[in-house]
Design a protein around this motif. Sequence first.
Motif, PDB file in Angstrom:
ATOM      1  N   HIS A 363       0.768  -1.399  -0.034  1.00  0.00           N
ATOM      2  CA  HIS A 363      -0.178   0.025  -0.064  1.00  0.00           C
ATOM      3  C   HIS A 363       0.826   1.330  -0.110  1.00  0.00           C
ATOM      4  O   HIS A 363       0.447   2.176  -0.590  1.00  0.00           O
ATOM      5  N   LEU A 364       1.885   1.315   0.598  1.00  0.00           N
ATOM      6  CA  LEU A 364       2.988   2.489   0.548  1.00  0.00           C
ATOM      7  C   LEU A 364       3.444   2.991  -0.682  1.00  0.00           C
ATOM      8  O   LEU A 364       3.355   3.853  -1.052  1.00  0.00           O
ATOM      9  N   ALA A 365       3.703   1.640  -1.769  1.00  0.00           N
ATOM     10  CA  ALA A 365       3.964   2.326  -3.117  1.00  0.00           C
ATOM     11  C   ALA A 365       3.017   2.634  -3.737  1.00  0.00           C
ATOM     12  O   ALA A 365       3.269   3.433  -4.968  1.00  0.00           O
ATOM     13  N   LEU A 366       1.561   2.752  -3.557  1.00  0.00           N
ATOM     14  CA  LEU A 366       0.311   3.131  -4.225  1.00  0.00           C
ATOM     15  C   LEU A 366      -0.054   4.550  -3.491  1.00  0.00           C
ATOM     16  O   LEU A 366      -0.932   5.005  -4.132  1.00  0.00           O
ATOM     17  N   ALA A 367       0.607   4.843  -2.579  1.00  0.00           N
ATOM     18  CA  ALA A 367       0.360   6.505  -2.030  1.00  0.00           C
ATOM     19  C   ALA A 367       0.563   7.305  -2.812  1.00  0.00           C
ATOM     20  O   ALA A 367       1.185   7.301  -4.058  1.00  0.00           O
ATOM     21  N   GLY A 368       0.203   8.666  -2.784  1.00  0.00           N
ATOM     22  CA  GLY A 368       0.553   9.714  -3.427  1.00  0.00           C
ATOM     23  C   GLY A 368       2.035  10.264  -3.385  1.00  0.00           C
ATOM     24  O   GLY A 368       2.870   9.616  -2.472  1.00  0.00           O
ATOM     25  N   GLU A 369       2.527  10.727  -4.417  1.00  0.00           N
ATOM     26  CA  GLU A 369       4.039  10.955  -4.640  1.00  0.00           C
ATOM     27  C   GLU A 369       4.591  11.602  -3.572  1.00  0.00           C
ATOM     28  O   GLU A 369       5.775  11.303  -2.922  1.00  0.00           O
ATOM     29  N   GLU A 370       3.976  12.782  -3.119  1.00  0.00           N
ATOM     30  CA  GLU A 370       4.336  13.600  -1.702  1.00  0.00           C
ATOM     31  C   GLU A 370       4.250  12.618  -0.614  1.00  0.00           C
ATOM     32  O   GLU A 370       5.413  12.932   0.263  1.00  0.00           O
ATOM     33  N   GLU A 371       3.460  12.087  -0.426  1.00  0.00           N
ATOM     34  CA  GLU A 371       3.397  10.770   0.799  1.00  0.00           C
ATOM     35  C   GLU A 371       4.755   9.896   0.705  1.00  0.00           C
ATOM     36  O   GLU A 371       5.271   9.665   1.736  1.00  0.00           O
ATOM     37  N   ILE A 372       4.964   9.449  -0.429  1.00  0.00           N
ATOM     38  CA  ILE A 372       5.936   8.274  -0.604  1.00  0.00           C
ATOM     39  C   ILE A 372       7.189   9.248  -0.372  1.00  0.00           C
ATOM     40  O   ILE A 372       8.198   8.563   0.349  1.00  0.00           O
ATOM     41  N   ALA A 373       7.408  10.239  -0.746  1.00  0.00           N
ATOM     42  CA  ALA A 373       8.758  10.894  -0.633  1.00  0.00           C
ATOM     43  C   ALA A 373       8.874  11.527   1.120  1.00  0.00           C
ATOM     44  O   ALA A 373       9.924  11.259   1.418  1.00  0.00           O
ATOM     45  N   ARG A 374       7.808  11.714   1.845  1.00  0.00           N
ATOM     46  CA  ARG A 374       7.582  12.027   2.854  1.00  0.00           C
ATOM     47  C   ARG A 374       8.282  10.728   3.818  1.00  0.00           C
ATOM     48  O   ARG A 374       8.984  10.910   4.901  1.00  0.00           O
ATOM     49  N   ILE A 375       7.717   9.655   3.399  1.00  0.00           N
ATOM     50  CA  ILE A 375       7.835   8.341   4.128  1.00  0.00           C
ATOM     51  C   ILE A 375       9.255   7.988   3.936  1.00  0.00           C
ATOM     52  O   ILE A 375      10.122   7.541   4.971  1.00  0.00           O
ATOM     53  N   ALA A 376       9.932   8.125   2.711  1.00  0.00           N
ATOM     54  CA  ALA A 376      11.380   7.731   2.484  1.00  0.00           C
ATOM     55  C   ALA A 376      12.388   8.591   3.198  1.00  0.00           C
ATOM     56  O   ALA A 376      13.332   8.162   3.643  1.00  0.00           O
ATOM     57  N   TYR A 377      11.964   9.993   3.066  1.00  0.00           N
ATOM     58  CA  TYR A 377      12.940  10.958   3.468  1.00  0.00           C
ATOM     59  C   TYR A 377      12.866  10.668   5.123  1.00  0.00           C
ATOM     60  O   TYR A 377      14.136  10.728   5.932  1.00  0.00           O
ATOM     61  N   LYS A 378      11.806  10.730   5.883  1.00  0.00           N
ATOM     62  CA  LYS A 378      11.825  10.426   7.107  1.00  0.00           C
ATOM     63  C   LYS A 378      12.599   9.149   7.662  1.00  0.00           C
ATOM     64  O   LYS A 378      13.359   9.285   8.644  1.00  0.00           O
ATOM     65  N   THR A 393      14.205  16.156  -5.392  1.00  0.00           N
ATOM     66  CA  THR A 393      13.370  14.783  -5.146  1.00  0.00           C
ATOM     67  C   THR A 393      12.601  14.422  -6.079  1.00  0.00           C
ATOM     68  O   THR A 393      11.901  15.115  -7.019  1.00  0.00           O
ATOM     69  N   ALA A 394      12.683  13.252  -6.638  1.00  0.00           N
ATOM     70  CA  ALA A 394      11.994  12.818  -7.835  1.00  0.00           C
ATOM     71  C   ALA A 394      11.395  11.186  -7.365  1.00  0.00           C
ATOM     72  O   ALA A 394      12.056  10.363  -6.620  1.00  0.00           O
ATOM     73  N   VAL A 395      10.016  11.031  -7.767  1.00  0.00           N
ATOM     74  CA  VAL A 395       9.466   9.938  -7.160  1.00  0.00           C
ATOM     75  C   VAL A 395       8.795   9.112  -8.455  1.00  0.00           C
ATOM     76  O   VAL A 395       8.172   9.741  -9.172  1.00  0.00           O
ATOM     77  N   PHE A 396       9.204   7.644  -8.333  1.00  0.00           N
ATOM     78  CA  PHE A 396       8.995   6.919  -9.642  1.00  0.00           C
ATOM     79  C   PHE A 396       8.001   5.707  -9.145  1.00  0.00           C
ATOM     80  O   PHE A 396       8.626   4.873  -8.470  1.00  0.00           O
ATOM     81  N   LYS A 397       6.681   5.686  -9.382  1.00  0.00           N
ATOM     82  CA  LYS A 397       5.790   4.657  -8.870  1.00  0.00           C
ATOM     83  C   LYS A 397       5.708   3.473  -9.994  1.00  0.00           C
ATOM     84  O   LYS A 397       5.362   3.691 -11.080  1.00  0.00           O
ATOM     85  N   HIS A 398       5.846   2.247  -9.698  1.00  0.00           N
ATOM     86  CA  HIS A 398       5.559   1.032 -10.337  1.00  0.00           C
ATOM     87  C   HIS A 398       4.635   0.448  -9.733  1.00  0.00           C
ATOM     88  O   HIS A 398       4.686  -0.577  -8.921  1.00  0.00           O
ATOM     89  N   PRO A 399       3.324   0.430  -9.858  1.00  0.00           N
ATOM     90  CA  PRO A 399       2.179  -0.265  -9.265  1.00  0.00           C
ATOM     91  C   PRO A 399       2.235  -1.930  -9.411  1.00  0.00           C
ATOM     92  O   PRO A 399       1.854  -2.565  -8.609  1.00  0.00           O
ATOM     93  N   LYS A 400       2.770  -2.178 -10.688  1.00  0.00           N
ATOM     94  CA  LYS A 400       3.220  -3.767 -10.787  1.00  0.00           C
ATOM     95  C   LYS A 400       4.508  -3.726 -11.521  1.00  0.00           C
ATOM     96  O   LYS A 400       4.994  -3.836 -12.397  1.00  0.00           O
ATOM     97  N   GLY A 401       5.318  -3.455 -10.282  1.00  0.00           N
ATOM     98  CA  GLY A 401       6.902  -3.458 -10.438  1.00  0.00           C
ATOM     99  C   GLY A 401       7.708  -4.684 -10.867  1.00  0.00           C
ATOM    100  O   GLY A 401       8.232  -4.632 -12.046  1.00  0.00           O
TER     101      GLY A 401
END
Length: 455
Positions: A363-378, A393-401
């Motif tokens: 579910h974390l990989a499917l969140a919004g880009e800002e939220e994913i970046a916040r999680i990763a930086y924290k 900062t750049a976010v690349f989402k792969h829903p079926k990675g």
Amino acid sequence: MKKIAVIGAGVSGLSTAFYIEKLGGNNVSVTVFEKEAVPGGKMLTVIKDDFIIETGPNGFLDNKPYTLELVKALKIENRLYRSSDRARKRFVFVNGKLVRLPENPVAFLSSYVMSLKGKLRLAAEYFIPPKKDDSDESLSSFVKRRIGEEALEKLIDPMAAGIFAGDPDKLSVKAAFPAVWHLEKKYGGLIKGLLAMRKEKKDATAGPGGVLTSFKGGVKDLIDALVASIKGRVFTETDVKKLTPEGGKWKVTWEKGDEIFEETFDSVVLSTPSYIAAALVQRFDRKLAEKLHEIEYSPIAVVAFGFVKKGLGHDLDGFGFLVPRTEGRKILGALWDSSVFPNRAPAGKVLIRAMVGGARQPHLALAGEEEIARIAYKDIKKIMKIRHKPIMTAVFKHPKGIPHYTVGHVEKVNEIFKLASKHKGLLLNSNAYRGVGVNDCVYNAMKTAESVVSE
């Protein structure tokens, strides 16, 4: 002249097209179809603020010849870029701190990665009898049986997350780590196997070996060279809508812009993810489609951070680190890209890529880009004691990675290929089946091309 359609222009599809032309010469005509605007699949390179960022894999290991042979055939050896010596230093986050993974048995004895009890249990693997049958089992089951629970938690679980973004409780040891599985089958155990291979003067490693190698401009160099080398047509922004068997040939229907086109081919190679292949074969082979749909994928997000190097709070002396699930963090790990490949960041800057999600926390990989970046930086801030905020900062989402090779995967793939073989001129080749690494994709492309040309 034999007309061949290759659907999908990732590294598997492009390599297949290249080898078909190489083997078939003037007797073949190849057309490649790609839905996206840019070929490469998940092997893309993005330049942002002078940082060279990989959206997926950052290279290949040179312990197998396949990609190096392809590079030689493409005449781009001058673009190869070997990782720095720092890449040998790998870390794991255990007991709330980064600990370097030992590179040899002597270093392992003094390492803090595992307790004395865990080390003794691992050493006892020499005396553990092999499994009597050839049935598949999960990576967790295999590891606990052979080297113990602590080794699973602190060594193997993070490795599975790093390679497959996978869950060791579900991953098939036979499909995901065939070299490890064969050590037990052939030699009766892992330690016995490694000792025997050393005597035989073979590469005595069951895990990732060799030197990580990429390209000066990122993996995009390989993709661009493949596209440039293909003599046939390469259609991008082209959505293949239908595949129809027609009198021993294949009618391909595709949409480009607002127009629909049709053309008949002698052979078709589906170099797409398995779920897309399933949709294309559904109309004429429901059983094959069902089997293809059974292959699971792990969602993953890659977060790239650029930092000013001075005063960062961490020297980034190494490849990066992985995080066991027992540590309760939200990232799977992070790669110190500018330490591994120094040109990935401008002077005075560093590039770090964190991985989020996977089968562990999809579910974390499917969140919004800002939220994913916040999680990763924290997480990287706390783990690495970083003092700065990122300047990029750049976010690349792969829903079926990444394909998730679950228990029974080898048998499932054998059944898929058996069903596909009933349709003359239909072939399957992508990382969904027999290996997710670049070397695996190139090797399978060669074998697929041989089948196409010899048919």
